[in-house]
Design a protein around this motif. Sequence first.
Motif, PDB file in Angstrom:
ATOM      1  N   UNK A   1       0.835  -1.205   0.000  1.00  0.00           N
ATOM      2  CA  UNK A   1       0.000   0.000   0.000  1.00  0.00           C
ATOM      3  C   UNK A   1       0.866   1.251   0.000  1.00  0.00           C
ATOM      4  N   UNK A   2       0.413   2.275  -0.728  1.00  0.00           N
ATOM      5  CA  UNK A   2       1.252   3.449  -0.945  1.00  0.00           C
ATOM      6  C   UNK A   2       0.593   4.754  -0.516  1.00  0.00           C
ATOM      7  N   UNK A   3      -0.741   4.833  -0.441  1.00  0.00           N
ATOM      8  CA  UNK A   3      -1.402   6.088  -0.069  1.00  0.00           C
ATOM      9  C   UNK A   3      -1.019   6.492   1.356  1.00  0.00           C
ATOM     10  N   UNK A   4      -0.547   7.720   1.580  1.00  0.00           N
ATOM     11  CA  UNK A   4      -0.164   8.147   2.931  1.00  0.00           C
ATOM     12  C   UNK A   4      -1.291   8.027   3.952  1.00  0.00           C
ATOM     13  N   UNK A   5      -2.513   8.431   3.575  1.00  0.00           N
ATOM     14  CA  UNK A   5      -3.630   8.345   4.520  1.00  0.00           C
ATOM     15  C   UNK A   5      -3.889   6.898   4.924  1.00  0.00           C
ATOM     16  N   UNK A   6      -3.780   5.986   3.970  1.00  0.00           N
ATOM     17  CA  UNK A   6      -3.980   4.569   4.283  1.00  0.00           C
ATOM     18  C   UNK A   6      -2.871   4.045   5.187  1.00  0.00           C
ATOM     19  N   UNK A   7      -1.641   4.427   4.892  1.00  0.00           N
ATOM     20  CA  UNK A   7      -0.516   3.933   5.693  1.00  0.00           C
ATOM     21  C   UNK A   7      -0.669   4.331   7.157  1.00  0.00           C
ATOM     22  N   UNK A   8      -1.053   5.585   7.402  1.00  0.00           N
ATOM     23  CA  UNK A   8      -1.221   6.026   8.788  1.00  0.00           C
ATOM     24  C   UNK A   8      -2.432   5.352   9.429  1.00  0.00           C
ATOM     25  N   UNK A   9      -3.519   5.215   8.677  1.00  0.00           N
ATOM     26  CA  UNK A   9      -4.709   4.554   9.223  1.00  0.00           C
ATOM     27  C   UNK A   9      -4.401   3.105   9.597  1.00  0.00           C
ATOM     28  N   UNK A  10      -3.621   2.428   8.774  1.00  0.00           N
ATOM     29  CA  UNK A  10      -3.244   1.037   9.058  1.00  0.00           C
ATOM     30  C   UNK A  10      -2.378   0.967  10.310  1.00  0.00           C
ATOM     31  N   UNK A  11      -1.369   1.822  10.389  1.00  0.00           N
ATOM     32  CA  UNK A  11      -0.529   1.884  11.591  1.00  0.00           C
ATOM     33  C   UNK A  11      -1.400   2.037  12.843  1.00  0.00           C
ATOM     34  N   UNK A  12      -2.254   3.049  12.823  1.00  0.00           N
ATOM     35  CA  UNK A  12      -3.051   3.363  14.014  1.00  0.00           C
ATOM     36  C   UNK A  12      -4.012   2.232  14.359  1.00  0.00           C
ATOM     37  N   UNK A  13      -4.686   1.692  13.344  1.00  0.00           N
ATOM     38  CA  UNK A  13      -5.655   0.629  13.619  1.00  0.00           C
ATOM     39  C   UNK A  13      -4.960  -0.611  14.168  1.00  0.00           C
ATOM     40  N   UNK A  14      -3.802  -0.954  13.620  1.00  0.00           N
ATOM     41  CA  UNK A  14      -3.086  -2.126  14.116  1.00  0.00           C
ATOM     42  C   UNK A  14      -2.695  -1.972  15.581  1.00  0.00           C
ATOM     43  N   UNK A  15      -2.195  -0.792  15.947  1.00  0.00           N
ATOM     44  CA  UNK A  15      -1.806  -0.567  17.345  1.00  0.00           C
ATOM     45  C   UNK A  15      -3.025  -0.641  18.259  1.00  0.00           C
ATOM     46  N   UNK A  16      -4.095   0.063  17.891  1.00  0.00           N
ATOM     47  CA  UNK A  16      -5.293   0.085  18.738  1.00  0.00           C
ATOM     48  C   UNK A  16      -5.900  -1.311  18.866  1.00  0.00           C
ATOM     49  N   UNK A  17      -5.928  -2.055  17.777  1.00  0.00           N
ATOM     50  CA  UNK A  17      -6.513  -3.400  17.797  1.00  0.00           C
ATOM     51  C   UNK A  17      -5.691  -4.331  18.681  1.00  0.00           C
ATOM     52  N   UNK A  18      -4.366  -4.243  18.582  1.00  0.00           N
ATOM     53  CA  UNK A  18      -3.507  -5.088  19.415  1.00  0.00           C
ATOM     54  C   UNK A  18      -3.640  -4.725  20.892  1.00  0.00           C
ATOM     55  N   UNK A  19      -3.777  -3.432  21.183  1.00  0.00           N
ATOM     56  CA  UNK A  19      -3.972  -3.030  22.577  1.00  0.00           C
ATOM     57  C   UNK A  19      -5.246  -3.653  23.145  1.00  0.00           C
ATOM     58  N   UNK A  20      -6.279  -3.707  22.331  1.00  0.00           N
ATOM     59  CA  UNK A  20      -7.544  -4.290  22.780  1.00  0.00           C
ATOM     60  C   UNK A  20      -7.433  -5.804  22.948  1.00  0.00           C
ATOM     61  N   UNK A  21      -6.820  -6.479  21.975  1.00  0.00           N
ATOM     62  CA  UNK A  21      -6.804  -7.942  21.989  1.00  0.00           C
ATOM     63  C   UNK A  21      -5.783  -8.520  22.962  1.00  0.00           C
ATOM     64  N   UNK A  22      -4.684  -7.809  23.201  1.00  0.00           N
ATOM     65  CA  UNK A  22      -3.614  -8.356  24.040  1.00  0.00           C
ATOM     66  C   UNK A  22      -3.551  -7.717  25.417  1.00  0.00           C
ATOM     67  N   UNK A  23      -4.586  -6.990  25.789  1.00  0.00           N
ATOM     68  CA  UNK A  23      -4.599  -6.414  27.133  1.00  0.00           C
ATOM     69  C   UNK A  23      -4.710  -7.540  28.159  1.00  0.00           C
TER      70      UNK A  23
END
Length: 677
Positions: free
Chosen positions: A654-676
């Motif tokens: 993926x190359x779109x800047x908005x997508x790259x940041x959204x993916x970064x953020x969603x991955x971190x937030x999702x992992x925080x929820x699942x691995x708490x």
Amino acid sequence: MARCRATTGLSLVAALAFGSFSETAFAESKRCELAPREMFGQEGKRGISAEDLVNLTDFGDLGVSPSSYAFELQPGGAFLAVRARRAIVGDDSYCTAIALVPLDSKNRTKVIDDGGDIAPATGDIYGIADIPVGGPKAALLRWSPSGGSLAYTKIAGTRSEIWIYELASASSHLLLSSAVDIEALSWSPDGTAVLFSSRPGKIEALASIEAEGHQGYHYDGRFWPLSGDRPFVSSDIPSIDQAIDVQNSAGRAVRPDDVSALHPSASRPAGSIRFAESNDGSRLAWTTRESDSVSGETALKVKVEKQDIACGWDVCSNIAAMWWSDDGNHLLYQRYTGIGDNRTEFFIWSPGNGKPRRFLSTIDAVFGCRPWQQQLVCAQETSTKPRRIIAVSPSDGRRRTLFDPNPWFDKLSSGSVRRLEWSNEFNISTFGDLVLPPSPRERKRLPLVIVQYDSRGFLRGGTGDEYPIQAMAAQGFAVLSFNRPMWYGSLHKPKDQIELLKASINGWADRRSNLSSLKVIIDKLVNEGLVDANRVAITGLSDGASTATFALSNSTLFSAAILSTCCEAPSTLALAGEALHDFYVEIGYPTSFAANPGFWREGSLMDAPRARPVPMLIQASSGEYRMALTTYRELKGRGWPIEMFVYPDEGHVKVHPAHRLAIYRRNIAWLQKQLSP
């Protein structure tokens, strides 16, 4: 890819591919200011964020292999040229720059032009041209033989351009605008013409496909259903070599010495893998395989004034790149060594005068090197520092920085990095990097995130750059950047790539090897008291995603998973088209589920009878999400906690800047929820 070398001026078909030549056009893309002022002055140390990683200024190819293209060194060595890019998330775009970096460090880097648009890269695969690959399309930069002019390519909308910058007048002008990609770029030996290769036949092929649609397309190997509803053009369309006089912008005949300048590999010794020629042409060096196996050792051979000299020492094997010194008296070369080839060494050798001398050994990624005076100029990435350009002294191995487009990054606090090496149950060794939070931690076990599948260079986001390693560490995760072990089929000394893949796929041997490596290192980290065995997530793109789904199908190591591509399944071969289906069958996949149900029960997550349901997030591109649909629907129907997001206008990477940041953020937030806890 077929290649046709033109011996006359521009052909009629080629001429139709070009717009009018112009000397007055100006680029209108956003020009980067290198190391922008707003990124300085950050007070105090803080952890690295997803935004920091997206905001990095990048240059060159995405990879860190020795042949990765990062810059162009001027003949005479006063400057090097780079094409830089930086994401602008707010309007989902990039700024770009063509910059000249002085090698004497007395002058400042000068931006001479914007670098054009950032367009997603495409590639040729399975006989099909222009398959969406994603990631930025590469730019080409070439100095004239005198060093007085720089030719470089740009993307402007749907067109590919060649521009010329004149050092004497400090001005740029457009030389060529093409409707098809410029695939190779050089100068004639006398410096009077710019040489390039392209495939203008694509225009006629696309028109033919358009006309065919009126009668309905015959479904065949030209289709890539993941990315389109019509055939793609063939990768066999020939590439045409052409020359343009830089004084009058007129096409001229391509001469024999032009062909050698544009395609230097054409004159290499038969069977050579790596090759280097001295400036005066009197000294050659090349490597060849010592056996018929594609995974066999290589040998270094040298010819000096028509005399053959062998390099028989152990340090003359596994050479990845080499160069003659400016005076031709010394051969410098780069080789890999260590567990999983995780260490890079540099040597200098005077053929016929003793053993090569090592002057640098490092686990840093040092690549794309060029000889300059008595030094090597290279790109470098360390595990905690993004790409920069350095000079390396062969006398003592000392490194000094020539160009750092991200000096502000040093103000941030990185997590600690520990290089790990180990072997799996098949006695195949590999390595990885364990990244821990930058702040002192309490004596408690951490959740662990596995990021795949190449751990060389700057630990940014793994292959595909979707899993922000340092940003995750800053949020309290332990992160293992896992370097996949060598392909299992390499143990069988295969004669070609097909044999290697067949041996790897037979019985899912390669995936078992990867899973074994993961189990060994996870057990080690659990036994050390570092990580919580009940809070381990696996992530991956492409090969990494296949390893992840195999692990979920055949183990209970992981309690959560994020996939950037999904998934190995019988339907995948149909969705990817006839060409990919035929290739996979050739390397050992069954023609259908019914042909070998046991194969898919081991390798397909949706067919695995013992797979334990775990939370799963799929972050797919619009060009590949269809591969995930059957697995997504099947697992969701069984009650798996699974969700999927689809990012429009994206390919494999993926190359779109908005997508790259959204993916970064969603991955971190999702992992925080699942691995708490």
